[in-house]
Design an enzyme around this catalytic site. Sequence first.
Site, short mmCIF file in Angstrom:
data_model
loop_
_atom_site.label_atom_id
_atom_site.label_comp_id
_atom_site.label_asym_id
_atom_site.label_seq_id
_atom_site.Cartn_x
_atom_site.Cartn_y
_atom_site.Cartn_z
N HIS A 1 0.83 9.69 13.22
CA HIS A 1 1.23 9.75 14.62
C HIS A 1 2.75 9.65 14.73
O HIS A 1 3.42 10.59 15.12
CB HIS A 1 0.58 8.62 15.42
N THR A 2 3.32 8.51 14.41
CA THR A 2 4.76 8.32 14.50
C THR A 2 5.26 7.72 13.20
O THR A 2 4.84 6.63 12.82
CB THR A 2 5.12 7.38 15.67
N GLN A 3 6.12 8.42 12.53
CA GLN A 3 6.73 7.87 11.32
C GLN A 3 7.90 6.95 11.67
O GLN A 3 8.31 6.13 10.87
CB GLN A 3 7.21 9.01 10.43
#
Length: 262
Positions: free
Chosen positions: A39-41
């Site tokens: 999803h979000t690094q």
Amino acid sequence: MLRMGEKEHTKENALANHVGHPLTGRADAFTLLKTPISHTQYPYVTGSSVLGIKYKDGVLLAADMGGSYGSTLRYKSLERLKPIGKHSLLGAGGEISDFQEIVHSLDELILYDNMWDDGNSLGPKEVHNYLNRLMYNRRNKFNPLWNTIVLGGVKNGQKYLGTVNMIGVHYEESHIATGFGNHLARPIFRDEWKENMTFEEGVKLLEKCMLVLLYRDRSAVNKLQIAKITEGGATISEPYALKTSWELSAFKNPTAGAEGSW
């Protein structure tokens, strides 16, 4: 041409390798532990500190409603306190979209548990243990959920308050704070918190700490919620603001005494 042992990449094979929940179509909570979902690094929209204390009848959590986009306080109505099942209450700082994914995972976990219909329900200790494994699992995949979570609850008369961060470090305590609150609010908790505090005393203590954070944390906003959970369930207050005072001389003339320094 396929080599020996390979399968054709088809929609049917893809679905067979990722089985969703039979009722909702979403992957259940246990599948999410094993499935590499990206999803979000890196964090983009983030929330600030979360405070939690035990009091005489249960657990209290407090968080403001600000969401920072980088250094810009972009959103001012983000709810970061959520009830989980019958016995737990969740608060989180850090990346907001990762927090939403954690809530979805917990919703699936609670649904899966309710489907057994055995008269039992997950308590805060079980939910906290699940979150510990979830955060540590994602950290080991080098794709962490960028949150620090506070989990409080009451079950069978036992109060519970714990935290877990993005790399899986977790512990239980009688009072907890994340972010800047860990530096600015915990000293106040150590001096003023008492195990037999009433609800009113607990709220007053949390408001004092939130005011300290508002004055000193640029990511904090003067719009907050306080949530309580007792044996009877969870309640989250409507958003409200604290009364502030900026009449300190240091606030009025911050450059006093600095003449000639530039």
